[in-house]
Motif scaffolding. Structure first.
Motif, short mmCIF file in Angstrom:
data_model
loop_
_atom_site.label_atom_id
_atom_site.label_comp_id
_atom_site.label_asym_id
_atom_site.label_seq_id
_atom_site.Cartn_x
_atom_site.Cartn_y
_atom_site.Cartn_z
N MET A 1 -4.00 -5.82 6.01
CA MET A 1 -4.05 -4.45 5.93
C MET A 1 -3.33 -3.45 6.29
O MET A 1 -3.70 -2.69 5.45
CB MET A 1 -5.12 -4.61 7.33
CG MET A 1 -6.16 -3.24 7.30
SD MET A 1 -7.53 -3.49 9.00
CE MET A 1 -8.65 -3.21 8.07
N LEU A 2 -2.78 -3.25 6.81
CA LEU A 2 -1.70 -2.22 6.92
C LEU A 2 -0.17 -2.63 6.89
O LEU A 2 0.17 -3.71 7.68
CB LEU A 2 -1.96 -1.64 8.44
CG LEU A 2 -0.64 -0.58 8.69
CD1 LEU A 2 -0.73 0.52 7.96
CD2 LEU A 2 -0.59 -0.03 9.80
N ARG A 3 0.59 -2.20 6.25
CA ARG A 3 1.89 -2.72 6.07
C ARG A 3 2.67 -1.48 5.84
O ARG A 3 2.42 -0.03 5.23
CB ARG A 3 2.53 -3.11 4.13
CG ARG A 3 1.71 -4.69 4.10
CD ARG A 3 2.25 -5.73 4.67
NE ARG A 3 1.10 -7.13 4.59
CZ ARG A 3 0.37 -7.96 4.65
NH1 ARG A 3 -0.17 -6.73 5.60
NH2 ARG A 3 0.13 -8.39 4.74
N VAL A 4 3.81 -1.61 6.94
CA VAL A 4 4.54 -0.58 7.10
C VAL A 4 6.18 -0.55 6.65
O VAL A 4 7.08 -1.97 6.80
CB VAL A 4 5.05 0.45 8.36
CG1 VAL A 4 5.68 1.32 8.39
CG2 VAL A 4 3.55 0.45 8.36
N GLU A 5 6.72 -0.16 5.66
CA GLU A 5 8.72 -0.69 5.40
C GLU A 5 8.89 0.58 5.21
O GLU A 5 8.81 0.93 4.46
CB GLU A 5 7.85 -1.42 3.57
CG GLU A 5 7.00 -2.63 3.47
CD GLU A 5 6.53 -3.13 2.34
OE1 GLU A 5 6.92 -2.09 0.93
OE2 GLU A 5 6.27 -4.42 2.32
N GLU A 6 10.52 0.14 5.89
CA GLU A 6 11.09 1.37 6.34
C GLU A 6 10.95 2.66 6.03
O GLU A 6 11.16 3.31 5.28
CB GLU A 6 11.88 0.80 5.17
CG GLU A 6 12.46 -0.21 4.19
CD GLU A 6 13.67 -0.85 5.53
OE1 GLU A 6 14.08 -0.19 6.18
OE2 GLU A 6 14.02 -1.91 6.40
N LEU A 7 10.09 3.16 7.16
CA LEU A 7 9.82 3.84 7.41
C LEU A 7 10.28 4.94 8.19
O LEU A 7 10.79 4.39 9.30
CB LEU A 7 8.19 3.82 8.06
CG LEU A 7 7.31 5.13 8.47
CD1 LEU A 7 6.49 5.44 7.12
CD2 LEU A 7 6.00 4.18 9.14
N HIS A 8 11.18 6.07 7.42
CA HIS A 8 11.25 7.48 8.47
C HIS A 8 10.53 7.85 8.43
O HIS A 8 10.11 8.88 7.34
CB HIS A 8 12.97 7.45 7.97
CG HIS A 8 13.59 6.09 7.46
ND1 HIS A 8 15.36 6.48 8.29
CD2 HIS A 8 13.62 4.52 6.76
CE1 HIS A 8 15.47 5.33 7.87
NE2 HIS A 8 14.92 4.57 7.46
N VAL A 9 10.53 8.69 9.96
CA VAL A 9 9.68 9.90 10.52
C VAL A 9 10.94 11.11 11.60
O VAL A 9 11.40 10.36 12.25
CB VAL A 9 8.71 9.72 10.63
CG1 VAL A 9 8.20 10.86 11.09
CG2 VAL A 9 7.53 8.59 9.93
#
Length: 240
Positions: A1-9
């Motif tokens: 359902m949710l995919r987070v990939e190499e997330l930079h914030v």
């Protein structure tokens, strides 16, 4: 359902999330645990569109379609099914309980559906129904948490983001809230991503868990696996 990939914030000049990767499957309860300042709240705010993504990607996949979180407005993310119950509850104290619940359905034109949803909340939390005309600011902390969750549920979430649902609550009320979340997941299949200061309680509830440190995910596994990991016990459960 949710995919987070190499997330930079980034928040201002501060790099808060530094390339995190994780996934939450439909029907799961997942939890993010970690010390204060690790980036947990930033993660939820990013997923609900309240903070911009510096780089990387978060994608929501539902039966209605696929959504790039970074390219979708917060309002459209709610339409897609991501609903956020923020830290501190953030109810509208001068409005009545019923008015707060109605705000959860601000995108719906189906008055009958909204009325049914609010009735369901009153059945789940009878104290709210009994006091529906009362200003929400007069509620206790636990009752305000019930209202915040109820308001989120009126929006019919596919993915419910919960930030510190036990914050400031007595142990008995916390247990009631977590029992309700477990029941909601079991009976209605609502997928959840929970940030929670009470790591033991969160891990006992979760199907999947992630440990966030300094903007990076350093451990992941099932709730039971992390609950029984000596490193997690020492760092987050107060057991040497």
């Amino acid at each position: 359902m949710l995919r987070v990939e190499e997330l930079h914030v980034n928040r201002g000049r501060t790099k808060v999330l530094q390339g995190i990767n994780f996934a939450v499957e439909a029907g799961e309860i997942a939890t993010l645990i970690g010390a204060n300042g690790a980036g947990k709240t930033t993660t939820l705010m990013t997923l609900s569109g309240l903070l911009p993504i510096s780089s990387g990607q978060a994608r929501l996949q539902t039966s209605d379609g696929s959504y790039d979180v970074g390219a979708t407005s917060p309002v459209d993310l709610v339409r897609a099914g991501i609903v956020h119950a923020p830290e501190g509850r953030q109810i509208f104290g001068r409005l009545s309980i019923e008015e707060n619940l109605q705000l959860g359905a601000f995108l719906s034109n189906d008055k009958a559906r909204v009325a049914r949803a609010i009735t369901d909340i009153y059945e789940r939390f009878p104290i709210l129904g009994e006091r529906r005309a009362m200003p929400a600011g007069n509620l206790s902390g636990g009752e305000q948490m019930m209202l915040a969750i109820g308001r989120a549920l009126v929006a019919e979430p596919k993915l419910l983001l919960l930030d510190e649902p036990s914050l400031g609550l007595a142990p008995q009320i916390t247990e009631e809230i977590f029992d309700f979340l477990e029941e909601l997941n079991r009976e209605q299949g609502v997928t959840m991503l929970i940030v929670e200061q009470n790591a033991m309680l969160a891990l006992e509830l979760a199907d999947r868990a992630f440990v966030l440190e300094n903007g990076r995910i350093v451990l992941e596994g099932s709730g039971d696996e992390l609950l029984n990991d000596p490193a997690v016990f020492e760092a987050y459960l107060g057991v040497g």
